[in-house]
Design a protein around this motif. Structure first.
Motif, PDB file in Angstrom:
ATOM      1  N   PRO A  10       0.821  -1.229   0.000  1.00 22.65           N
ATOM      2  CA  PRO A  10       0.000   0.000   0.000  1.00 22.65           C
ATOM      3  C   PRO A  10       0.851   1.274   0.000  1.00 22.65           C
ATOM      4  O   PRO A  10       0.483   2.270  -0.633  1.00 22.65           O
ATOM      5  CB  PRO A  10      -0.821  -0.120   1.285  1.00 22.65           C
ATOM      6  N   ASN A  11       1.999   1.235   0.698  1.00 20.91           N
ATOM      7  CA  ASN A  11       2.895   2.405   0.698  1.00 20.91           C
ATOM      8  C   ASN A  11       3.476   2.673  -0.700  1.00 20.91           C
ATOM      9  O   ASN A  11       3.630   3.826  -1.111  1.00 20.91           O
ATOM     10  CB  ASN A  11       4.023   2.209   1.703  1.00 20.91           C
ATOM     11  N   LEU A  12       3.793   1.586  -1.400  1.00 17.63           N
ATOM     12  CA  LEU A  12       4.300   1.733  -2.771  1.00 17.63           C
ATOM     13  C   LEU A  12       3.243   2.361  -3.679  1.00 17.63           C
ATOM     14  O   LEU A  12       3.539   3.262  -4.471  1.00 17.63           O
ATOM     15  CB  LEU A  12       4.714   0.370  -3.340  1.00 17.63           C
ATOM     16  N   ILE A  13       2.014   1.881  -3.567  1.00 21.08           N
ATOM     17  CA  ILE A  13       0.917   2.408  -4.391  1.00 21.08           C
ATOM     18  C   ILE A  13       0.696   3.884  -4.094  1.00 21.08           C
ATOM     19  O   ILE A  13       0.554   4.706  -5.000  1.00 21.08           O
ATOM     20  CB  ILE A  13      -0.381   1.601  -4.145  1.00 21.08           C
ATOM     21  N   ASN A  14       0.712   4.226  -2.806  1.00 18.58           N
ATOM     22  CA  ASN A  14       0.513   5.615  -2.396  1.00 18.58           C
ATOM     23  C   ASN A  14       1.636   6.515  -2.926  1.00 18.58           C
ATOM     24  O   ASN A  14       1.392   7.609  -3.446  1.00 18.58           O
ATOM     25  CB  ASN A  14       0.442   5.689  -0.872  1.00 18.58           C
ATOM     26  N   ALA A  15       2.892   6.036  -2.799  1.00 19.63           N
ATOM     27  CA  ALA A  15       4.035   6.821  -3.274  1.00 19.63           C
ATOM     28  C   ALA A  15       3.968   7.026  -4.784  1.00 19.63           C
ATOM     29  O   ALA A  15       4.227   8.126  -5.298  1.00 19.63           O
ATOM     30  CB  ALA A  15       5.346   6.132  -2.890  1.00 19.63           C
ATOM     31  N   PHE A  16       3.600   5.968  -5.502  1.00 20.71           N
ATOM     32  CA  PHE A  16       3.519   6.085  -6.968  1.00 20.71           C
ATOM     33  C   PHE A  16       2.437   7.077  -7.367  1.00 20.71           C
ATOM     34  O   PHE A  16       2.658   7.926  -8.245  1.00 20.71           O
ATOM     35  CB  PHE A  16       3.239   4.708  -7.591  1.00 20.71           C
ATOM     36  N   ASN A  17       1.297   6.986  -6.743  1.00 28.47           N
ATOM     37  CA  ASN A  17       0.189   7.894  -7.079  1.00 28.47           C
ATOM     38  C   ASN A  17       0.522   9.350  -6.766  1.00 28.47           C
ATOM     39  O   ASN A  17      -0.008  10.267  -7.392  1.00 28.47           O
ATOM     40  CB  ASN A  17      -1.088   7.475  -6.343  1.00 28.47           C
ATOM     41  N   LYS A  18       1.419   9.563  -5.797  1.00 30.32           N
ATOM     42  CA  LYS A  18       1.854  10.925  -5.462  1.00 30.32           C
ATOM     43  C   LYS A  18       3.002  11.406  -6.357  1.00 30.32           C
ATOM     44  O   LYS A  18       3.435  12.551  -6.243  1.00 30.32           O
ATOM     45  CB  LYS A  18       2.306  10.979  -3.997  1.00 30.32           C
ATOM     46  N   GLY A  19       3.500  10.498  -7.216  1.00 30.62           N
ATOM     47  CA  GLY A  19       4.605  10.876  -8.097  1.00 30.62           C
ATOM     48  C   GLY A  19       5.972  10.762  -7.457  1.00 30.62           C
ATOM     49  O   GLY A  19       6.959  11.258  -8.005  1.00 30.62           O
ATOM     50  N   ASP A  20       6.067  10.109  -6.318  1.00 30.96           N
ATOM     51  CA  ASP A  20       7.356   9.934  -5.646  1.00 30.96           C
ATOM     52  C   ASP A  20       7.998   8.639  -6.157  1.00 30.96           C
ATOM     53  O   ASP A  20       8.069   7.623  -5.466  1.00 30.96           O
ATOM     54  CB  ASP A  20       7.162   9.882  -4.131  1.00 30.96           C
ATOM     55  N   PHE A  21       8.487   8.684  -7.379  1.00 35.83           N
ATOM     56  CA  PHE A  21       8.968   7.485  -8.054  1.00 35.83           C
ATOM     57  C   PHE A  21      10.276   6.977  -7.454  1.00 35.83           C
ATOM     58  O   PHE A  21      10.515   5.765  -7.415  1.00 35.83           O
ATOM     59  CB  PHE A  21       9.120   7.758  -9.553  1.00 35.83           C
TER      60      PHE A  21
END
Length: 604
Positions: A10-21
């Motif tokens: 879930p943290n990965l999904i959240n980071a990706f959606n925020k653009g924190d690649f």
């Protein structure tokens, strides 16, 4: 330490959606085993790599992920998106199709497949996918925008306009629809309507850099230069880091001979804005301010930013070569060019240039033969290969590419001399109204002259429509007399029908000429002589010459030359070096030039 997928994923999904690649990438690197737990992990990991421009790394991640999760349709879809980014639309189509076999009818997959068909210029297939999606959701804005784009690409502007207006009925403030409708109006020379649509889009409060660019361009095309400059400056106040706005402002300021045309861009340069540095240095190379380009490119190369290393090294090598430092130019690209891929191709090309400049011709042949295998449709690479063959004294292979007697056609536009000259006289009067710039465009071959903007042969003007038909008739007649030959960059692509991908008019003034150049995106190029100075009868002034390369350190005389004649059309493969001798009097030299590709490659 035990993995905690229920927290990490879930943290990965959240980071990706925020653009924190970078967070996604670093998290997966620190928890490598997580990639084996769920297909979403390699999907996010690979997509994050794609977003920061590390396309080869992304490909490896997707490939490993698909071995672990061979039925993951989302992974297949993401892999398809990667191939779209890499310009390999045929592979994107393959993976979107595979994803749809696993999950038939998936809306996003079909939408992406339509996008891939559009990029491949398979317009009918792209349109069919959109119609399927619109049957399920007739008002879906993204699909209405996509089908309009497909129709615009296929030059069906009236149908595209209907879809865009349909979208605006339900979403009157849809900025993309207003912008795209403005683009349709602009393409059809309806500049006042285009201006109103762009202004309406800006009035929504959802301004974009592209909107300012398009509004400024419409003002410029409508002859309202003060408004154009004011719009560019307003856009740059709002979007000071927009590469597109900076480049277009600089181009307009340059052709209008404005003082310090690059000052706004130079004021915003810093290493934390690498895209602006690349834009600036490309401009400096094109206006031959190589020392200015070198300063910033050396800084960018030293910064070792992962997404910019290839582009920066290639441009620095180009700059060093133009400054005569051939050994350093070669050293700048040699290491990373040793294992060429599509991504590192710019380095191999610059390596080839440097080898030619160093007169290491056999090595250049080897490198360029590889380049042409990797990217056979880019005509510029065949240009360089022909130069290497000529330098090596390989007359057979040079002649296979540059058989001027066979591949260069000179013909009147119309068979009747009277009809030809009366048409050309009328065309001359019209074209002269289109040449209003003070200076030649940035990055073009002409010097001491002007060039029209937009696509000339797409104009809704009776003379231009007749001109387009006449040129197409002459081109197809010439091509029909040639025989197909496998693996030949010109003859292997013969087709009975053709499409224009670019067209423009050039007016040369005193001391005006074209530097030797080629047309990398074309296939068959041509020039029509509309007005010819009388001095063409003397010393080859204003003549069209072939086979004289423009590469620093390489000196070769021309192999073939043509004396311009009013009303004559010259056709030749786009990869041939061609330029002109200068004109020395005050008489103008007025032409129409164009690039053509086979119709089967430009539409479906």
């Amino acid at each position: 330490m035990q993995l905690q997928p229920h927290i990490i994923i879930p943290n990965l999904i959240n980071a990706f959606n925020k653009g924190d690649f970078l967070l996604v990438i670093n998290t997966v690197k620190q928890n490598a085993a997580i990639a084996r737990v769920d297909a979403v992990v390699p999907q996010l990991y690979g997509s994050a790599m794609r977003k920061i421009g590390r396309l080869d790394d992304a490909a490896k991640i997707f490939e490993k992920g698909l071995k672990l999760f061979p039925q993951s349709s989302d992974l297949m879809n993401s892999y398809g998106n990667l191939f779209l980014d890499k310009g390999q639309s045929h592979k994107a189509i393959l993976w979107f199709t595979k994803a749809l076999k696993v999950k038939p009818g998936a809306f996003d997959y079909k939408y992406n497949l339509a996008r891939a068909f559009l990029v491949s210029k398979r317009y009918k297939d792209a349109e069919m996918q959109c119609h399927d999606l619109l049957e399920r959701d007739p008002t879906k804005s993204t699909v209405l925008l996509l089908i309009a784009s497909i129709l615009i690409e296929n030059k069906r502007d009236a149908e595209a306009e209907r879809y865009l207006k349909k979208l605006l009925e339900t979403e009157p403030k849809n900025v993309k629809a207003l912008n795209n409708l403005g683009n349709v109006k602009r393409r059809n020379n309806q500049f006042n309507e285009a201006i109103l649509l762009y202004k309406k889009a800006l009035s929504t409060g959802q301004s974009t850099a592209e909107l300012f660019q398009n509004l400024a361009a419409a003002f410029a095309l409508n002859g309202l230069l003060d408004e154009a400059f004011a719009t560019y400056k307003e856009g740059l106040t709002t979007f000071p880091h927009s590469v597109g706005l900076h480049k277009e402002y600089a181009h307009l300021a340059w052709v209008q001979n404005v003082d310090a045309p690059f000052a706004l861009l130079e004021k915003n340069l810093s290493l934390d804005k690498p895209d602006l540095i690349l834009a600036y240095t490309e401009l400096m190379i094109r206006v031959e301010e190589f020392d200015k380009a070198k300063v910033w490119l050396e800084k960018l190369v030293e910064a070792k930013l992962p997404s910019y290393q290839i582009a920066a090294a290639a441009l620095l090598s180009n700059t060093l070569r133009e400054l005569g430092d051939f050994d350093r130019a070669l050293a700048t690209v040699s290491v990373n060019a040793s294992k060429p891929t599509v991504e590192t191709l710019p380095l191999l090309i610059e390596k080839s240039y440097a080898l030619l400049s160093l007169k290491r011709y056999k090595e250049a042949v080897k490198a360029l033969e590889l380049v042409c295998r990797i990217a056979p449709f880019n005509q510029g690479y065949w240009t360089l290969l022909s130069t290497a063959y000529k330098a090596c004294g390989n007359e057979q292979k040079y002649s296979e590419l540059c058989n001027y007697q066979k591949f260069v056609e000179v013909t009147p536009l119309f068979e009747s001399e009277g009809c030809n000259l009366s048409f050309i006289d009328a065309l001359e009067a019209h074209l002269n109204t289109l040449h209003n710039d003070e200076r030649h465009p940035i990055g073009q071959s002409l010097r001491n002259g002007s060039q029209t903007f937009e696509n000339l042969l797409e104009a809704e003007h009776d003379l231009i429509k007749a001109l387009k038909i006449a040129i197409e008739d002459r081109a197809t007649s010439f091509l029909s007399a040639l025989s197909s030959q496998k693996k030949h960059p010109f003859l292997s692509r013969l087709h009975p029908d053709v499409n224009f991908i670019g067209s423009w008019s050039v007016r040369l003034r005193k001391k005006g000429f074209h530097k030797s150049h080629y047309h990398s995106e074309g296939w068959l190029s041509g020039v029509l002589y509309v007005d010819v100075p009388s001095e063409v009868e003397q010393n080859g002034n204003g003549w069209l010459v072939f086979g004289r390369p423009d590469i620093t350190g390489v000196t070769m005389v021309e192999d073939f030359a043509i004396k311009p004649k009013k009303g004559n059309l010259v056709l030749f493969p786009s990869y041939m070096w061609h330029g002109t001798n200068p004109i020395l009097t005050d008489e103008q030299r007025l032409t129409v030039a164009f690039d053509i590709v086979p119709a089967n490659e430009s539409q479906g």
